[in-house]
Design a protein around this motif. Structure first.
Motif, PDB file in Angstrom:
ATOM      1  N   THR A 297       0.853  -1.188   0.000  1.00 21.47           N
ATOM      2  CA  THR A 297       0.000   0.000   0.000  1.00 21.47           C
ATOM      3  C   THR A 297       0.884   1.232   0.000  1.00 21.47           C
ATOM      4  N   ILE A 298       0.594   2.166  -0.896  1.00 19.35           N
ATOM      5  CA  ILE A 298       1.319   3.428  -0.979  1.00 19.35           C
ATOM      6  C   ILE A 298       0.295   4.555  -0.967  1.00 19.35           C
ATOM      7  N   GLY A 299       0.495   5.533  -0.089  1.00 15.40           N
ATOM      8  CA  GLY A 299      -0.443   6.646   0.001  1.00 15.40           C
ATOM      9  C   GLY A 299      -0.998   6.784   1.409  1.00 15.40           C
ATOM     10  N   THR A 300      -2.061   7.539   1.550  1.00 13.24           N
ATOM     11  CA  THR A 300      -2.640   7.859   2.853  1.00 13.24           C
ATOM     12  C   THR A 300      -4.064   7.347   2.929  1.00 13.24           C
ATOM     13  N   GLU A 301      -4.399   6.724   4.042  1.00 15.40           N
ATOM     14  CA  GLU A 301      -5.758   6.241   4.238  1.00 15.40           C
ATOM     15  C   GLU A 301      -6.209   6.544   5.664  1.00 15.40           C
ATOM     16  N   ILE A 302      -7.519   6.611   5.828  1.00 14.57           N
ATOM     17  CA  ILE A 302      -8.123   6.810   7.141  1.00 14.57           C
ATOM     18  C   ILE A 302      -8.434   5.444   7.738  1.00 14.57           C
ATOM     19  N   SER A 303      -7.952   5.212   8.942  1.00 13.54           N
ATOM     20  CA  SER A 303      -8.081   3.906   9.585  1.00 13.54           C
ATOM     21  C   SER A 303      -9.179   3.929  10.643  1.00 13.54           C
ATOM     22  N   GLU A 304      -9.839   2.822  10.807  1.00 16.32           N
ATOM     23  CA  GLU A 304     -10.806   2.650  11.889  1.00 16.32           C
ATOM     24  C   GLU A 304     -10.066   2.089  13.091  1.00 16.32           C
TER      25      GLU A 304
END
Length: 376
Positions: free
Chosen positions: A229-236
């Protein structure tokens, strides 16, 4: 201090977290309040901070350039309504509900998202938007409670605080009170959208194990697949919470936090990353070659900013001998082939091209950043 933007004015975590270490500036109805001053390290307004508005849709973003204020009575963000008054807005802090802070001494002025209009309290205590600064009625003395969850904006004209009514047609005026018989007066205080401990919103980085490529039972070289995975994500996650049920998305302000404000604990140069790393994450499947009876632990440099996780393009593999468990360096001549093959990619042509370009960068960085020790 004149014309200072919000991100520069506020000093995050300058004092010990949790309870304030200085005496309160004001005690009203048995509740302690601390005044927020320009340039003071005790500017504890971090619960209200957000980044630029999303390019599409609505929602809070990760960043520090703007502020969003939740009205205590109806749990919605405040926004101007033309030249009439301040009204209750949405639950997602849309563009017109974001404000920058400008300071004149200890008075704070609310500059709206358009960069031209200021919040103004008229002599009859109606809240309007005004195109010039900084006349009487536009300045606010800012007070925060012990946990930084509530703030009190007292107008410099001599009236009350920004006040939210609880009627069928919500609006704001400048007639509010700070407290009400020893309790919070929800009409006279505003609430920050970030809940929980301050620690859970502080940025930090680490090496995360993203895959273990186990070829221990194979006498031959193995080709093993894993996800990158490359980039930014919002995590729960339960480590952070919000005051209301709202959408949080990747914001344009996150790059500045990671590359400029965050103190790295792993020695990685986040400023060398491409801008794509601070945009929406993409996950692909890659394959790597692992030697017979060998295992490779694949690590990735990641950073965390509240609910956001930033996955870098830097991967650090560590080899493990299956029989002894000994760890060893992996160089370009070792068992891992960094020219990984993409097994699946998104169908959109633009995204496919970007991912292939990123894959090339990953291979180049891996060759130039072999681990100097054998610590997983």
């Amino acid at each position: 201090m004149t014309g200072v933007l919000f991100a520069i004015v506020l000093s995050l975590c300058a004092v010990a977290q949790g309870a304030k270490t200085t005496p309160p500036d004001l005690n009203k109805d048995g509740i302690d309040w601390w005044q927020v001053r320009s340039g003071d390290p005790n500017n504890y307004l971090w619960r209200f901070q957000t980044g630029p508005a999303p390019q599409s849709g609505s929602g809070l973003t990760i960043g520090e350039d703007y502020m969003c204020f939740i009205g205590g009575h109806f749990q919605k963000f405040i926004r101007p309504d033309g030249n009439k008054d301040m009204v209750s807005g949405s639950t997602n802090c849309q563009a017109e509900e974001r404000y920058q802070l400008e300071w004149r001494g200890d008075l704070m002025y609310l500059l709206m998202y358009d960069g031209r209009t200021f919040v103004d309290c008229s002599p009859d205590n109606v809240v309007r938007d005004w195109h010039t600064c900084c006349k009487s009625g536009q300045g606010f003395y800012v007070y925060t409670d012990e946990d930084d969850t509530h703030i009190w904006l007292k107008n410099d004209r001599g009236g009350g605080t920004l006040y939210s009514n609880d009627g069928s047609s919500p609006y704001f005026n400048c007639n509010g009170a700070q407290t009400y018989y020893g309790s919070w007066d929800p009409a006279g205080t505003l609430i920050g959208w970030k809940a929980g401990d301050e620690d859970s919103w502080e940025p930090y980085d680490a090496y995360a194990v993203i895959a273990t490529l186990d070829n221990c039972d194979n006498p031959n070289e193995g080709t093993l697949a894993y996800a990158q995975t490359i980039g930014t994500e919002i995590s729960e996650t339960s480590s952070w919470t919000t005051s209301t049920d709202m959408t949080i998305s990747v914001g344009g302000g996150i790059e500045g936090i990671v590359t400029g404000e965050m103190s790295t604990s792993i020695g990685y140069d986040w400023g060398s990353e491409e801008s794509e790393v601070f945009q929406e994450a993409q996950t692909i499947t890659v394959t790597s070659q692992v030697g017979p009876y060998q295992k490779v632990v694949m690590q990735q440099a990641v950073s965390y900013v509240g609910p956001a996780t930033v996955y870098s393009t830097y991967f650090k593999p560590v080899g493990v001998a299956c029989e002894t468990g000994a760890k060893y360096e992996i160089s370009t001549k070792s068992n891992v082939a960094f020219e990984s093959k993409y097994v699946d990619v998104p169908n959109e042509d633009g995204k496919r091209a970007r991912l292939r370009k990123a894959g090339k960068r990953i291979a180049e960085r891996a060759r130039g950043h072999e681990p100097k020790s054998c610590t997983a």
